[in-house]
Design an enzyme around this catalytic site. Structure first.
Site, PDB file in Angstrom:
ATOM      1  N   HIS A  76       1.474  -4.203  -1.065  1.00 11.10           N
ATOM      2  CA  HIS A  76       1.519  -2.926  -1.723  1.00 11.10           C
ATOM      3  C   HIS A  76       0.172  -2.102  -1.753  1.00 11.10           C
ATOM      4  O   HIS A  76       0.100  -0.846  -1.465  1.00 11.10           O
ATOM      5  CB  HIS A  76       2.057  -3.196  -3.256  1.00 11.10           C
ATOM      6  CG  HIS A  76       2.304  -1.621  -3.784  1.00 11.10           C
ATOM      7  ND1 HIS A  76       3.325  -0.863  -3.362  1.00 11.10           N
ATOM      8  CD2 HIS A  76       1.751  -1.140  -4.947  1.00 11.10           C
ATOM      9  CE1 HIS A  76       3.175   0.340  -4.168  1.00 11.10           C
ATOM     10  NE2 HIS A  76       2.210   0.199  -4.972  1.00 11.10           N
ATOM     11  N   SER A  93       0.835   4.870  -3.524  1.00 17.98           N
ATOM     12  CA  SER A  93       2.064   4.415  -4.333  1.00 17.98           C
ATOM     13  C   SER A  93       2.405   5.577  -5.143  1.00 17.98           C
ATOM     14  O   SER A  93       3.057   6.652  -4.549  1.00 17.98           O
ATOM     15  CB  SER A  93       1.618   3.314  -5.357  1.00 17.98           C
ATOM     16  OG  SER A  93       2.549   2.977  -6.110  1.00 17.98           O
ATOM     17  N   ASP A 145       5.743  -5.338   1.116  1.00 14.86           N
ATOM     18  CA  ASP A 145       5.246  -4.829   0.033  1.00 14.86           C
ATOM     19  C   ASP A 145       6.367  -5.091  -0.918  1.00 14.86           C
ATOM     20  O   ASP A 145       7.650  -4.826  -0.860  1.00 14.86           O
ATOM     21  CB  ASP A 145       5.523  -3.179   0.241  1.00 14.86           C
ATOM     22  CG  ASP A 145       4.964  -2.397  -1.115  1.00 14.86           C
ATOM     23  OD1 ASP A 145       5.141  -2.964  -2.369  1.00 14.86           O
ATOM     24  OD2 ASP A 145       4.738  -1.386  -1.066  1.00 14.86           O
TER      25      ASP A 145
END
Length: 286
Positions: free
Chosen positions: A260, A133, A230
């Site tokens: 995600h 991320s 996601d």
């Protein structure tokens, strides 16, 4: 550019005996964790990290926003690297986890400095940077700043420019309200409150580190894994990164049912296969 979208990784990544043995370690869970250590830095908070010594290339894991080095992906990678005898380091950003400081006092620039300190002082030789991320954003910034210390990049749900892009997509009235208040309650499903509080100063500072508006002069191998489902960072962000990176060795791997965090068993296996494949490639080239 060699840009490949892989929808069925089992057809592309060959599972040899070494991979199978390593995955047995990963699926069995972490049994012997590395010892937590603290790096003391002049005028900066102590940085908490766990490190395994081993062969090159080493692997460094960069967590996501408000995440820590004790997550499933980070721990699975430690077991994997231990099984192969490669060096590995995971750490907590300033203000996060076991590191010193209050998270609200830090920003993208400060966390970039943390990553560069790790590369400069805590590891030896070029590293495979694995960023989850926001860690994927930081890994790209680190590769730009320290190309000689970057052997390859593996982004998991890469959130390049994410906070800035999300803020800019808000209605004008909403943005004005946030600027007047001085903070934004950024919605999330990943904590009990249902939001992260981001200051306007944090958002303005983040603008200084945006990378998706121009070519990204990174030449090492790049692998970008993203989930089609996601709901935090759209999968097309990884496609944008792939388009802008100047490397000739770039693969985008799309997981049809991936979320995600990409922490399901098969997601972690894919991450491990991808890194193992890169280690083979880099070792052969070396």
């Amino acid at each position: 550019m060699a840009l490949t979208v892989l929808r069925n990784y089992s057809k592309v990544l060959k599972i040899n005996v070494r991979k199978f043995t390593a995955l047995q370690h990963v699926s069995a869970g972490v049994r012997h964790k590395s010892t937590i250590q603290y790096a003391t830095r002049p005028d900066l908070p102590k940085l908490a990290y766990r490190k395994l010594k081993g062969k090159s290339p080493g692997v460094v894991f960069l967590p996501g926003f408000a995440s820590v080095m004790g997550g499933q992906k980070a721990e699975a990678l430690e077991e994997f690297c231990k099984s192969l005898g490669h060096s590995y380091l995971r750490f907590d950003y300033s203000g996060c986890g076991s590191s010193e400081g209050d998270m609200g006092n830090y920003n993208i620039g400060a966390w970039k400095k943390d990553v560069l300190y790790v590369l400069d002082e805590l590891v030896e030789g070029p590293q495979i940077l694995v960023g989850s991320s926001m860690g994927g954003w930081l890994m790209l910034l680190a590769a730009l700043a320290r190309p000689e210390k970057t052997a390859a990049l593996v982004g998991i749900s890469t959130a390049a420019d994410h906070f800035v892009t999300a803020f800019n997509s808000l209605p004008i009235e909403t943005k004005k309200e946030i600027e007047e208040q001085g903070f934004w309650k950024f919605p999330t499903k990943h904590n009990e409150e249902g939001f992260y509080t981001l200051s306007v100063d944090f958002l303005k500072e983040a603008e200084n580190h945006c990378i998706l508006q121009s070519p990204i002069p990174v030449s090492c191998p790049v692998r970008l894994i993203h989930g089609l489902k996601d709901s935090d960072v759209p999968w097309h962000v990884s496609m944008q990164v792939a388009e802008r990176v100047l490397s000739n060795d770039v693969d985008v791997i799309i997981r049809k049912h991936g979320q995600h965090r990409m922490s399901a068993k098969d997601d972690i296996k894919l991450m491990v296969y991808t890194i193992d494949d890169l280690i083979d490639k880099l070792t052969t080239l070396g």
